[in-house]
Design a protein around this motif. Structure first.
Motif, PDB file in Angstrom:
ATOM      1  N   PHE A  51       0.863  -1.178   0.000  1.00 24.32           N
ATOM      2  CA  PHE A  51       0.000   0.000   0.000  1.00 24.32           C
ATOM      3  C   PHE A  51       0.902   1.231   0.000  1.00 24.32           C
ATOM      4  CE2 PHE A  51      -2.204  -3.579   1.836  1.00 24.32           C
ATOM      5  CZ  PHE A  51      -3.404  -3.581   1.137  1.00 24.32           C
ATOM      6  N   ASP A  53       0.839   4.150  -1.243  1.00 18.88           N
ATOM      7  CA  ASP A  53       0.387   5.543  -1.148  1.00 18.88           C
ATOM      8  C   ASP A  53       0.157   5.990   0.289  1.00 18.88           C
ATOM      9  OD1 ASP A  53       0.408   6.251  -3.874  1.00 18.88           O
ATOM     10  OD2 ASP A  53      -1.447   5.129  -4.193  1.00 18.88           O
ATOM     11  N   GLY A  54       0.399   5.113   1.229  1.00 26.93           N
ATOM     12  CA  GLY A  54       0.315   5.541   2.624  1.00 26.93           C
ATOM     13  C   GLY A  54      -0.429   4.584   3.535  1.00 26.93           C
ATOM     14  N   LEU A  84      -3.775  13.073   5.094  1.00 31.92           N
ATOM     15  CA  LEU A  84      -3.632  12.992   3.633  1.00 31.92           C
ATOM     16  C   LEU A  84      -3.294  14.352   3.029  1.00 31.92           C
ATOM     17  CD1 LEU A  84      -6.652  10.631   3.009  1.00 31.92           C
ATOM     18  CD2 LEU A  84      -4.262  10.061   2.559  1.00 31.92           C
ATOM     19  N   VAL A 106      -8.802   9.631  -1.757  1.00 26.81           N
ATOM     20  CA  VAL A 106      -8.127   8.323  -1.801  1.00 26.81           C
ATOM     21  C   VAL A 106      -8.597   7.468  -2.967  1.00 26.81           C
ATOM     22  CG1 VAL A 106      -7.756   8.311   0.693  1.00 26.81           C
ATOM     23  CG2 VAL A 106      -9.819   7.253  -0.249  1.00 26.81           C
ATOM     24  N   ASP A 108      -7.983   7.222  -6.105  1.00 23.44           N
ATOM     25  CA  ASP A 108      -6.980   6.682  -7.023  1.00 23.44           C
ATOM     26  C   ASP A 108      -5.699   6.277  -6.307  1.00 23.44           C
ATOM     27  OD1 ASP A 108      -8.656   7.137  -9.235  1.00 23.44           O
ATOM     28  OD2 ASP A 108      -8.050   9.245  -9.298  1.00 23.44           O
ATOM     29  N   ARG A 109      -5.787   6.128  -5.015  1.00 26.37           N
ATOM     30  CA  ARG A 109      -4.598   5.761  -4.238  1.00 26.37           C
ATOM     31  C   ARG A 109      -4.743   4.343  -3.683  1.00 26.37           C
ATOM     32  NH1 ARG A 109      -3.017  11.038  -0.489  1.00 26.37           N
ATOM     33  NH2 ARG A 109      -3.459  12.655  -2.038  1.00 26.37           N
ATOM     34  N   ARG A 110      -3.609   3.759  -3.374  1.00 24.77           N
ATOM     35  CA  ARG A 110      -3.582   2.451  -2.727  1.00 24.77           C
ATOM     36  C   ARG A 110      -3.092   2.672  -1.295  1.00 24.77           C
ATOM     37  NH1 ARG A 110      -4.204  -2.702  -4.209  1.00 24.77           N
ATOM     38  NH2 ARG A 110      -3.091  -4.346  -3.071  1.00 24.77           N
ATOM     39  N   VAL A 111      -4.046   2.759  -0.373  1.00 25.61           N
ATOM     40  CA  VAL A 111      -3.708   3.086   1.008  1.00 25.61           C
ATOM     41  C   VAL A 111      -4.190   1.988   1.948  1.00 25.61           C
ATOM     42  CG1 VAL A 111      -3.798   5.577   0.571  1.00 25.61           C
ATOM     43  CG2 VAL A 111      -5.844   4.381   1.398  1.00 25.61           C
ATOM     44  N   SER A 133      -8.614  -0.411  -4.545  1.00 25.56           N
ATOM     45  CA  SER A 133      -7.248  -0.859  -4.277  1.00 25.56           C
ATOM     46  C   SER A 133      -6.819  -0.655  -2.831  1.00 25.56           C
ATOM     47  CB  SER A 133      -6.264  -0.128  -5.199  1.00 25.56           C
ATOM     48  OG  SER A 133      -6.540  -0.408  -6.550  1.00 25.56           O
ATOM     49  N   SER A 134      -7.629   0.046  -2.049  1.00 21.60           N
ATOM     50  CA  SER A 134      -7.266   0.319  -0.663  1.00 21.60           C
ATOM     51  C   SER A 134      -7.782  -0.782   0.254  1.00 21.60           C
ATOM     52  CB  SER A 134      -7.832   1.667  -0.215  1.00 21.60           C
ATOM     53  OG  SER A 134      -7.226   2.721  -0.939  1.00 21.60           O
TER      54      SER A 134
END
Length: 361
Positions: A51, A53-54, A84, A106, A108-111, A133-134
């Protein structure tokens, strides 16, 4: 994470649950002091590279020391958005608007999001990221509610440590040499702590290191007096087992509290038939609310040897005011059997067998 032992099966289970393209929601459930937070944080650190992106952590304070108020959803969203890099002045005061902003940030992020100590499904629903994806990892105490209330969530149960790992944790916290010098006493102490990591860590701090046999001395104090008093941390009244368990107890309705107290006397009452009959007769008359984690605790912990006695007078029909003990235990048994099928872990079948024996013997 320091002081973390065992849990290989649970770690592998979390890996499998989050290994697909849609990592989704995972609920880590278990009783007070069993190590849910430690497992969640340990796994989150280990899986963090996936993950990229955070990673975000929020303590929801659903079962905080002293029974304090849970963290409001708006405050949790503010923590997440600021984490964030959203300026605090840009965080909407309205919860729905803040939740929408969080999901868009979030999307488009993978968190990785760890929500620790949830008290209810409502606390979690607005905090879930919108992107596929999170991953959202939630810890909570109520296993049965965790299975049904979190829509689409997968459940990972956490049980007390087995004896070997309990002794290993004691050695890590109290000292390898100390435990090596008193192996038999350390095993007995691990058993008295029921494999609960919190109890084991408190026990390690309660040892009188100036004594010749500190572990054996603590075991003796626990064996002759109040176990909770022996594990009390005097300079921190909130670091007490009765405080940790008390929050869940005080959240129960009056009938469930009464049943909990009655069943808590069973091991002692079972020493005489008359005393056992008195306690069980009172328990049979008690009905509890349909939504309570108490009956899961009962299903897991009532000794097999008491099953035949326990069923002698339990009513089978439901009432308008709640579930009788027998029906609630049957529901708990069904949930445990389902969990055994999902995980392949025989410990759930053992506990399901206990609950089933209580219901049908």
């Amino acid at each position: 994470m320091g002081g973390f032992v065992g849990r290989r099966r649970q770690l592998a289970e979390l890996d499998a649950m989050t290994g697909g393209l849609d990592s989704g929601l995972v609920v880590v459930t278990g009783g007070p002091g069993v190590g849910k937070t430690a497992l969640a944080i340990h796994w989150a650190h280990r899986a963090g590279i996936r993950f990229f992106d955070g990673q975000l952590y929020v303590d929801l304070r659903g079962h905080g020391p002293g029974g304090g108020a849970s963290l409001p959803t708006g405050a949790a969203l503010a923590y997440l958005l600021v984490g964030l890099d959203v300026p605090a002045s840009h965080v909407p005061a309205d919860e729905q608007q803040a939740a929408a902003l969080f999901r868009s940030v979030v999307a488009d992020r993978r968190v990785m999001l760890v929500l620790d100590g949830a008290a209810s499904a409502d606390q979690v629903r607005l905090l879930r990221p919108g992107g596929p994806s999170s991953c959202t990892l939630v810890t909570c105490r109520d296993s049965l509610v965790g299975r049904t209330a979190y829509d689409g969530g997968r459940v990972a149960g956490v049980q007390p440590l087995d004896r070997g790992n309990a002794v290993r944790l004691l050695a890590q916290t109290a000292g390898e040499r100390l435990v090596a010098a008193e192996v038999a006493a350390a095993v007995r102490l691990a058993d008295l702590c029921d494999g609960l990591p919190l109890a084991l860590r408190i026990a390690a701090t309660a040892l009188d290191r100036a004594a010749r046999t500190p572990i054996a001395d603590l075991v003796a104090r626990m064996g002759t007096g109040d176990l909770l008093a022996a594990l009390e941390v005097h300079d921190d009244p909130l670091a007490r087992l009765d405080t940790v368990f008390g929050h869940s107890y005080h959240a129960l309705d009056d009938a469930s509290r009464r049943l909990f107290r009655l069943l808590g006397t069973l091991p002692a009452a079972a020493t005489t038939a008359a005393a056992s009959d008195t306690v069980l007769a009172a328990a049979m008359e008690t009905t509890v609310a349909p939504r309570t984690g108490l009956l899961y605790i009962v299903a897991v912990n009532v000794p097999r040897g008491l099953a035949t006695t326990f069923v002698s007078g339990v009513p089978r029909a439901s009432t308008s005011t709640g579930f009788p003990v027998r029906r609630a235990l049957a529901n708990a048994a069904a949930a445990l059997i389902t969990k055994a099928g999902e995980s392949g872990d025989e410990q759930y079948l053992v506990r399901a067998g206990t609950a089933s024996a209580i219901c049908h013997a």
